[in-house]
Design an enzyme around this catalytic site. Structure first.
Site, mmCIF file in Angstrom:
data_model
loop_
_atom_site.group_PDB
_atom_site.id
_atom_site.type_symbol
_atom_site.label_atom_id
_atom_site.label_comp_id
_atom_site.label_asym_id
_atom_site.label_seq_id
_atom_site.Cartn_x
_atom_site.Cartn_y
_atom_site.Cartn_z
ATOM 1 N N ARG A 86 0.861 -1.049 0.166
ATOM 2 C CA ARG A 86 -0.298 -0.319 0.016
ATOM 3 C C ARG A 86 0.250 1.322 -0.072
ATOM 4 N NH1 ARG A 86 -3.039 -2.508 -1.559
ATOM 5 N NH2 ARG A 86 -5.852 -3.623 -0.389
ATOM 6 N N GLU A 96 -3.103 7.823 -4.201
ATOM 7 C CA GLU A 96 -3.197 6.920 -5.716
ATOM 8 C C GLU A 96 -5.180 7.451 -5.931
ATOM 9 O OE1 GLU A 96 -1.434 3.153 -4.805
ATOM 10 O OE2 GLU A 96 -4.648 2.194 -5.312
ATOM 11 N N HIS A 154 -1.695 0.480 -9.540
ATOM 12 C CA HIS A 154 -2.085 -0.591 -8.891
ATOM 13 C C HIS A 154 -2.370 -1.494 -9.557
ATOM 14 C CE1 HIS A 154 -3.342 -1.041 -4.512
ATOM 15 N NE2 HIS A 154 -3.739 -2.296 -5.158
HETATM 16 P P1 NAD Z 1 -1.725 -11.701 4.337
HETATM 17 O O1 NAD Z 1 -1.876 -11.086 5.661
HETATM 18 O O2 NAD Z 1 -1.577 -12.909 4.279
HETATM 19 O O3 NAD Z 1 0.126 -11.315 4.881
HETATM 20 C C1 NAD Z 1 0.193 -9.941 5.314
HETATM 21 C C2 NAD Z 1 1.682 -10.318 6.993
HETATM 22 O O4 NAD Z 1 2.255 -8.791 6.537
HETATM 23 C C3 NAD Z 1 0.989 -11.044 7.555
HETATM 24 O O5 NAD Z 1 2.573 -12.419 7.853
HETATM 25 C C4 NAD Z 1 1.479 -10.519 9.049
HETATM 26 O O6 NAD Z 1 1.958 -10.765 9.879
HETATM 27 C C5 NAD Z 1 2.895 -9.207 8.073
HETATM 28 N N1 NAD Z 1 2.537 -8.040 9.000
HETATM 29 C C6 NAD Z 1 1.868 -7.411 9.843
HETATM 30 N N2 NAD Z 1 2.764 -5.848 10.474
HETATM 31 C C7 NAD Z 1 3.799 -6.182 9.973
HETATM 32 C C8 NAD Z 1 4.654 -5.208 9.992
HETATM 33 N N3 NAD Z 1 4.854 -4.110 10.807
HETATM 34 N N4 NAD Z 1 5.674 -5.571 9.606
HETATM 35 C C9 NAD Z 1 6.154 -6.536 8.700
HETATM 36 N N5 NAD Z 1 4.952 -7.461 8.134
HETATM 37 C C10 NAD Z 1 3.409 -7.664 9.375
HETATM 38 O O7 NAD Z 1 -1.334 -10.530 3.465
HETATM 39 P P2 NAD Z 1 -1.011 -10.618 1.681
HETATM 40 O O8 NAD Z 1 -2.043 -11.401 0.995
HETATM 41 O O9 NAD Z 1 0.386 -11.572 1.534
HETATM 42 O O10 NAD Z 1 -1.267 -9.258 1.200
HETATM 43 C C11 NAD Z 1 -0.003 -7.867 1.868
HETATM 44 C C12 NAD Z 1 -0.808 -6.757 1.618
HETATM 45 O O11 NAD Z 1 -0.739 -6.370 0.010
HETATM 46 C C13 NAD Z 1 -2.308 -6.523 1.524
HETATM 47 O O12 NAD Z 1 -2.416 -6.674 2.434
HETATM 48 C C14 NAD Z 1 -2.608 -5.299 0.714
HETATM 49 O O13 NAD Z 1 -2.234 -4.100 1.255
HETATM 50 C C15 NAD Z 1 -1.397 -5.899 -0.581
HETATM 51 N N6 NAD Z 1 -2.073 -5.727 -1.741
HETATM 52 C C16 NAD Z 1 -1.925 -5.572 -2.964
HETATM 53 C C17 NAD Z 1 -2.044 -6.212 -4.402
HETATM 54 C C18 NAD Z 1 -2.480 -4.945 -5.201
HETATM 55 O O14 NAD Z 1 -2.818 -5.228 -6.511
HETATM 56 N N7 NAD Z 1 -1.388 -4.258 -5.413
HETATM 57 C C19 NAD Z 1 -3.218 -7.008 -4.074
HETATM 58 C C20 NAD Z 1 -2.954 -7.901 -2.932
HETATM 59 C C21 NAD Z 1 -2.805 -7.106 -1.778
#
Ligand code: NAD
Length: 332
Positions: free
Chosen positions: A236, A265, A297
């Site tokens: 994000r 964005e 995005h």
């Molecule tokens: P997920 O919940 O499987 O994994 C997120 C991980 O981040 C977890 O393991 C959590 O413990 C960790 N985390 C939480 N706080 C943290 C911190 N302070 N420091 C380090 N790690 C921390 O989620 P995911 O499916 O892997 O998605 C991750 C992120 O990717 C989503 O939250 C979303 O914002 C982003 N995303 C972006 C797109 C895109 O199109 N660009 C698409 C999907 C998701």
């Protein structure tokens, strides 16, 4: 039951309509083009459910307007829910569900694509060769094999990214408050964020945006990074303090930057702005650097991901209509 689907593009309509028809449930999806904002919330008057995406505003005033119009359910067609005031939703009796996973591969592959593009400069080579310029000056890259990659956030997407990077022969460092056993099997070592930043040639962010991760990469942390390292953000936008990143690019401390997300964005992405000036000076400054690659995005945007998003969104709506447990409910 009717669901007002905000902020829709032709591809949203195609995949969601096909899934609603396939399931043949009781939902009538009404597709609306506008973003969900305080100005547009009234469009949902009389709709028990609203479907929203990453940049739709679901802050307290918008939720209050939705509640006043009779909305009881918000079906997010995305994983992140940082744009929803969950406490306000609970207070107003609006339940919220999301699509927790659709294709972690889509985002991981995009992140790695950004790494390869910035490293091997495909974007420059493409233009050069088309202009008959076969000079290699300025295109020098490095082997990913043997380089250290730091994965911040090792959930579904972080793990997929690590798996691809392990295939390249990268040394893997990881930072996450909760360790994922699959990462150790890939040979990754969990270290502190500071250690990860200091030792990594490439840092890739895959954690959610929360109050704790807002500006996770700020001026101080950028100073900890290896001089010339690459930073990739497909998480994000506000994980990065963008102004500090601009300063780090100017001082050449940061070697290259790949972003699929940007703090501001909401006013920019998913829309064609090509016939007028971009008013965001920080984003425009980013685009002046030759070592910055920005996409709008787009990381989630694969056939498989859109099918999975549509499938899960319609399933969430069906659960709400049936009054059964909401498998993917998010709460404050
Ligand atoms: P997920 O919940 O499987 O994994 C997120 C991980 O981040 C977890 O393991 C959590 O413990 C960790 N985390 C939480 N706080 C943290 C911190 N302070 N420091 C380090 N790690 C921390 O989620 P995911 O499916 O892997 O998605 C991750 C992120 O990717 C989503 O939250 C979303 O914002 C982003 N995303 C972006 C797109 C895109 O199109 N660009 C698409 C999907 C998701």
């Amino acid at each position: 039951m009717r669901c007002a689907v905000f902020n829709t593009k032709p591809y949203d309509r195609k995949f969601l309509a096909a899934e609603a028809e396939r399931v043949g449930g009781e939902w009538q999806l009404v597709f609306l083009e506008p973003l969900l904002t305080a100005e547009t919330a009234r469009l949902a008057d009389g709709f028990p459910a609203v479907c929203a995406f990453v940049n739709d505003q679901l802050d307290a005033p918008v939720l209050e307007a939705l509640a006043a119009g009779g909305t009881k359910f918000v079906a997010l067609r995305c994983a992140g829910f940082n744009n929803v005031d969950l406490a306000a939703a609970a207070r107003l009796g609006i339940r919220v569900a999301r699509v927790p996973a659709y294709s972690p591969y889509a985002v991981a592959e995009h992140a790695v694509g950004m790494m390869l593009t910035l490293n091997r400069k495909f974007h420059k080579a493409y233009n050069r060769v088309r202009e008959g310029n076969f000079a290699l000056d300025g295109l020098l890259g490095f082997d990913m094999h043997g380089r250290t990659a730091g994965v911040v956030g090792t959930g579904k997407i972080g793990e997929c990214t690590a798996r691809i990077l392990a295939g390249f022969g990268c040394k893997l460092l990881a930072y996450d408050p909760y360790e994922n056993p699959a990462m150790s099997k890939l040979g990754a070592s969990y270290v502190s964020l500071e250690e990860l930043l200091a030792a990594s040639d490439v840092v890739t962010l895959h954690c959610p945006l929360t109050p704790a991760t807002h500006h996770l990469i700020n001026g101080e942390r950028l100073k900890l990074m290896k001089r010339g390292a690459m930073l990739i953000n497909t998480g994000r936008g506000a994980l990065l303090d963008t102004r500090a990143v601009v300063a780090a690019l100017k001082s050449e401390r940061l070697g290259s930057l790949g972003i699929d997300v940007y703090e501001e964005e909401g006013d920019l992405f998913f829309v064609d702005h090509s016939d007028h000036a971009i008013l965001d000076d920080v984003f425009s400054r980013l685009l002046t650097f030759p070592n910055v690659l920005a996409t709008g995005h787009q990381a989630f945007f694969t056939q498989e991901a859109l099918e999975a998003i549509a499938r899960q969104t319609v399933a969430n709506l069906q659960e709400f209509a049936a009054g059964t447990k909401l498998t993917n409910e998010v709460k404050a």
